[in-house]
Design an enzyme around this catalytic site. Structure first.
Site, short mmCIF file in Angstrom:
data_model
loop_
_atom_site.label_atom_id
_atom_site.label_comp_id
_atom_site.label_asym_id
_atom_site.label_seq_id
_atom_site.Cartn_x
_atom_site.Cartn_y
_atom_site.Cartn_z
N CYS A 1 59.14 -37.83 47.07
CA CYS A 1 59.37 -36.38 47.12
C CYS A 1 60.47 -36.02 48.11
O CYS A 1 61.13 -35.00 47.95
CB CYS A 1 58.08 -35.66 47.52
SG CYS A 1 56.76 -35.76 46.30
N GLU B 1 53.06 -40.45 58.78
CA GLU B 1 52.24 -40.49 57.56
C GLU B 1 52.33 -41.88 56.93
O GLU B 1 53.36 -42.55 56.99
CB GLU B 1 52.66 -39.39 56.59
CG GLU B 1 54.11 -39.46 56.13
CD GLU B 1 54.25 -40.22 54.83
OE1 GLU B 1 53.22 -40.58 54.26
OE2 GLU B 1 55.39 -40.47 54.42
N SER C 1 49.04 -40.78 41.97
CA SER C 1 48.66 -41.23 43.31
C SER C 1 48.58 -40.07 44.30
O SER C 1 47.62 -39.98 45.08
CB SER C 1 49.66 -42.28 43.81
OG SER C 1 50.98 -41.76 43.80
N SER D 1 48.22 -36.80 43.62
CA SER D 1 47.14 -35.90 43.22
C SER D 1 45.78 -36.50 43.56
O SER D 1 44.86 -35.79 43.99
CB SER D 1 47.22 -35.60 41.72
OG SER D 1 48.42 -34.93 41.41
N HIS E 1 66.88 -48.80 59.11
CA HIS E 1 66.51 -47.57 58.40
C HIS E 1 65.23 -47.78 57.58
O HIS E 1 64.30 -46.96 57.66
CB HIS E 1 67.65 -47.14 57.48
CG HIS E 1 67.31 -45.96 56.62
ND1 HIS E 1 67.19 -44.68 57.11
CD2 HIS E 1 67.01 -45.88 55.29
CE1 HIS E 1 66.87 -43.86 56.14
NE2 HIS E 1 66.74 -44.55 55.02
#
Length: 637
Positions: free
Chosen positions: A50, A114, A195, A197, A99
Site C-alpha cells: 500500500c 509495524e 491478508s 482484511s 534500504h
C-alpha cells in the site's frame, strides 16, 4: 553484477501518485518478466504494498540499469515517466541492502515498527522464486532481510514504537478514546478477505467488536475467514455476506474496514449517503441537497438546512442507529451556496442566542447566526462568510465552483480576489494563493494555512458519528467525498500518513538502526567472500588435476611400487599442495570480504592462469544448488 533498487514510497510521493502507480498481480508478473528481458538485469524482484512500489534487480551497468528500471516502472504502473521521475529514489549496492533491511524492520513504514511488511517481503520473494526471476543475490538478500526483521522484533522493543496499520487506523477513528472502550459492543463490516482484511477482522475481534460481517467476491474465502473468527475464542459473532449484501449491511453497522484489490471504488459517496440516510432524518435532508458521487458541492434552495463536514466527537462513535444532532436552520433567504456548499466549515442557526452562544460576538454576526462552539477567530470568519453569501458571487477554484463574495475588510482571507466576477477574479492570482483561498473558503477559518490538508478531515465537536470508515486499500476502495457527509468519519491511507508524521518514536528505534548497520556490513562481507569462492574452487580443482598428472607420471617411472606405497606417495603430494594453498586461499577470502576487495578474485585468476570458463561453470553450479535449496525451503514453509 550489482544490486540496484528503484522505487517510490509514502516518503517520496503523495498518496495520489502511489494510488495511481499501484500494481495489480498481473502487472507485477509482467514487470518481472520484462525486467529480466532487459539487457542490464540478470535477476529481479518487486516489492509492492500500500505504501511502496520497489523494483530490485542485479544489474551490470548502473546508469543503464536506472534508466531501464525507471522506464519499466512507469510503463507497468501506467504513470508517465516524466510525472513519476520526481518521486523515484535509487539505491545501489550497500545502500540498496541497507534500504531493504530498514524496510524489513519497519523503520521505513508509515507506522514505524509495524510487522506486516515481513509477510509482504516474503510474498515478494516467493513470487520471484515461482517465476524464476530471483537468483542467488535476490534470494540471499530477501531471506537475510526476513531474518534481520525478525531479529529486530525479537531483540528490541520496536513493537512498542509501532503497530499495524489496522490498529493505527482504529486509533484514529476512536479519536481520544481507548480503542477497546470505543469498540465495545459495536458492529463492523469488513470488505475483502485477503491478508490485510483478515488482519483487520482479527484485530476488530480482539479489541472487542460484538459482530463482524465479512463481504467478499469469493464466498469461500469469506466463509473461511468467518470460521477463523468464530474459532478465535474472542466471543465475536461473525457471518459472511455477498458483495450484493454490502448496501444492506451499511445501514446497520457502525464501522467499515475495506481493503480489496479492486481497481475502482467499492463504496461511492452515494452508497454511504443512502445507508446513513435510512437511520438519520438529517442525512435524508442532506440527500435532498444532491451530493453526487464525486463530492461536488450542490447549491441549496431557500430554506434548506446547510450542513458542514461531519464533526467528530471525542468519544468516537455513538450507539448504533444514533441520529446526529439536528442542524440549525439558516436565516430566511440565506442559500447554502454562500457557505461553499458541503465544504464550508460553519453552521447557521435560526435560533438566536442558542446553546453556548458567545455574547461578545453577537454584534458581529448577522441576525440569526449562532456562533456556539466556535472560537473568536472562527466565529468572525463564519459571520463574514454569511455576509458574503448574501452577495451570491461565484468564484472558480481549482476546477470546483465555490460561491463566495469579497467583503470589505475581509482580513480572514489570505488572498485579495476583489477584482472581477467569476473567473475574472482569478486574473493574476498565483496557484499557491488560489489554494490558500480555496482552503479558507472551505474551512471558514483564517488559520487554514497552518494545516490546509489535515483541516479538511478534522471535524468540529457536536455531531455524532453514525458511520466510521477505514480504507486501507491502494488504490482507494472508498470515495474520498464521503468525508463531506454529516455523521460519517473517513480514515484512509492519506490521513494515516498525516497522523503518523506526529507519532512519537520509541528509543528502541536507535537499537534497530544499529542492528541494520551491523547486518548490512555482514551481508556485504558474505557477498564479497561468496564472489571469490568460485575462483578459489577453480584453483583447488586445478591443483588436484596437477597432483593426479604427477602421480600418473610417477607410476610410469616406478612401476614396481605396490598399492600401499603408491597411496602413501599420492597422499603426501596432496598434503603438500593443500598446505601451500591453505594460507593464500583463506587470506584472499578475508581480503575479498572487506570493502574494495572485489579485485582479489581477478588477481588470483591472473596469478594462477585459471580458465575463466572453469570459474564460470563453478558459479553456475553454485547458483543451481542454491536454487534447489530455495525451492525446498519454499515447499517446507
Amino acid at each position: 553484477m550489482s544490486l540496484l533498487v528503484v522505487g517510490l514510497s509514502h516518503r517520496s510521493a503523495p498518496v495520489s501518485v502511489l494510488e495511481r502507480a499501484s500494481l495489480s498481480a498481473d502487472a507485477k508478473v509482467k514487470l518481472l518478466h520484462d525486467t529480466l528481458a532487459a539487457e542490464p538485469a540478470a535477476e529481479a524482484a518487486v516489492l509492492a504494498t500500500c505504501n511502496r512500489i520497489e523494483l530490485y534487480a542485479d544489474v551490470d551497468k548502473f546508469h543503464a540499469g536506472v534508466a531501464e528500471l525507471s522506464t519499466l516502472l512507469a510503463q507497468h504502473s501506467g504513470v508517465a515517466l516524466e510525472e513519476l521521475t520526481p518521486y523515484l529514489y535509487v539505491h545501489y549496492e550497500d545502500r540498496a541492502v541497507h534500504h531493504l533491511f530498514s524496510v524489513a524492520c519497519g523503520l521505513d513504514s508509515m507506522v514505524v515498527g509495524e510487522g506486516q511488511i515481513l509477510g509482504q517481503i516474503k510474498d515478494a520473494l516467493a513470487l520471484g522464486q515461482e517465476l524464476h526471476t530471483a537468483g542467488r543475490l535476490i534470494n540471499d538478500l530477501f531471506q537475510q532481510a526476513l531474518r534481520v526483521g525478525k531479529r529486530a522484533h525479537s531483540e528490541t522493543g520496536i513493537d512498542r514504537a509501532g503497530q499495524s496499520l489496522v490498529t493505527f487506523g482504529l486509533e484514529q477513528l476512536a479519536v481520544r478514546e481507548p480503542v477497546e472502550r470505543w469498540a465495545d459492543g459495536k458492529r463492523a463490516l469488513v470488505i475483502g478477505a485477503g491478508s490485510m482484511s483478515s488482519l483487520a477482522a482479527a484485530t476488530l475481534a480482539r479489541v472487542g467488536f460484538a459482530e463482524i460481517v465479512v463481504a467478499n467476491r469469493t464466498a469461500e474465502r469469506a466463509d473461511r475467514l468467518v470460521e477463523i473468527l468464530v474459532a478465535s475464542g474472542t466471543g465475536v459473532v461473525a457471518r459472511a455476506v455477498s458483495m450484493a449484501g454490502v448496501a444492506g449491511e451499511l445501514t446497520r453497522v457502525d464501522v467499515v474496514v475495506s481493503c480489496t484489490g479492486a481497481t475502482g471504488l467499492v463504496l461511492t459517496a452515494d452508497d454511504v449517503l443512502a445507508a446513513v440516510s435510512q437511520g438519520s432524518a438529517e442525512a435524508a435532508g442532506f440527500a435532498a441537497a444532491g451530493l453526487d458521487g464525486a463530492g461536488a458541492a450542490p447549491q441549496a434552495s431557500q430554506g434548506l438546512r446547510p450542513r458542514t463536514p461531519a464533526p467528530q466527537t471525542p468519544a468516537g462513535l455513538e450507539d448504533r442507529g444514533s441520529v446526529p444532532d439536528p442542524a440549525p436552520q439558516a436565516p430566511a433567504g440565506l442559500g447554502v451556496a454562500g457557505l461553499g456548499g458541503l465544504g464550508a466549515a460553519a453552521q447557521v442557526s435560526a435560533e438566536p442566542g442558542g446553546r453556548g452562544s458567545a455574547p461578545s460576538l453577537a454584534s458581529q454576526a448577522p441576525a440569526g447566526l449562532d456562533v456556539a462552539g466556535l472560537d473568536v477567530a472562527d466565529a468572525r470568519v463564519v459571520a463574514k462568510l454569511v455576509a458574503a453569501a448574501e452577495g451570491g458571487r461565484r468564484l472558480a477554484d481549482a476546477g470546483a465552483a465555490r460561491t463566495i463574495a469579497p467583503v470589505a475588510g475581509a482580513d480572514g482571507c489570505p488572498v485579495d480576489v476583489s477584482a472581477g466576477d467569476g473567473r475574472a477574479a482569478l486574473t493574476g492570482v498565483d496557484a499557491n494563493s488560489l489554494e490558500l483561498h480555496g482552503t479558507w473558503a472551505d474551512q471558514g477559518e483564517a488559520a487554514a494555512q497552518r494545516q490546509p490538508r489535515r483541516s479538511a478531515r478534522t471535524h468540529l465537536d457536536g455531531v455524532a458519528v453514525r458511520l466510521a470508515l477505514l480504507d486501507l486499500a491502494m488504490p482507494r476502495d472508498i470515495d474520498a467525498a464521503v468525508h463531506r457527509i454529516p455523521g460519517v468519519r473517513l480514515v484512509d491511507i492519506e490521513s494515516l500518513a498525516e497522523a503518523s508524521a506526529d507519532a512519537p518514536m520509541a528509543s528502541d528505534v536507535d537499537a534497530v538502526r544499529g542492528i541494520v548497520a551491523d547486518e548490512v556490513a555482514a551481508f556485504g562481507a558474505a557477498q564479497r567472500a561468496a564472489h571469490i569462492t568460485p575462483t578459489v574452487v577453480a584453483l583447488r580443482a586445478m591443483a588436484a588435476e596437477v597432483v593426479a598428472m604427477e602421480v600418473a607420471r610417477l607410476d610410469g617411472r616406478l612401476p614396481d611400487l605396490d598399492e600401499r606405497q603408491r597411496a602413501e606417495v599420492t597422499q603426501t603430494v596432496r598434503r603438500v599442495v593443500d598446505k601451500l594453498l591453505h594460507a593464500p586461499t583463506v587470506r584472499v577470502k578475508q581480503l575479498a570480504s572487506e570493502p574494495g576487495g572485489a579485485g582479489y578474485a581477478e588477481a588470483l585468476r591472473e596469478l594462477f592462469d585459471l580458465d575463466p570458463q572453469t570459474v564460470a561453470s563453478v558459479s553456475r553450479a553454485d547458483a543451481a544448488d542454491n536454487a534447489d535449496k530455495n525451492d525446498d525451503s519454499g515447499r517446507a514453509s
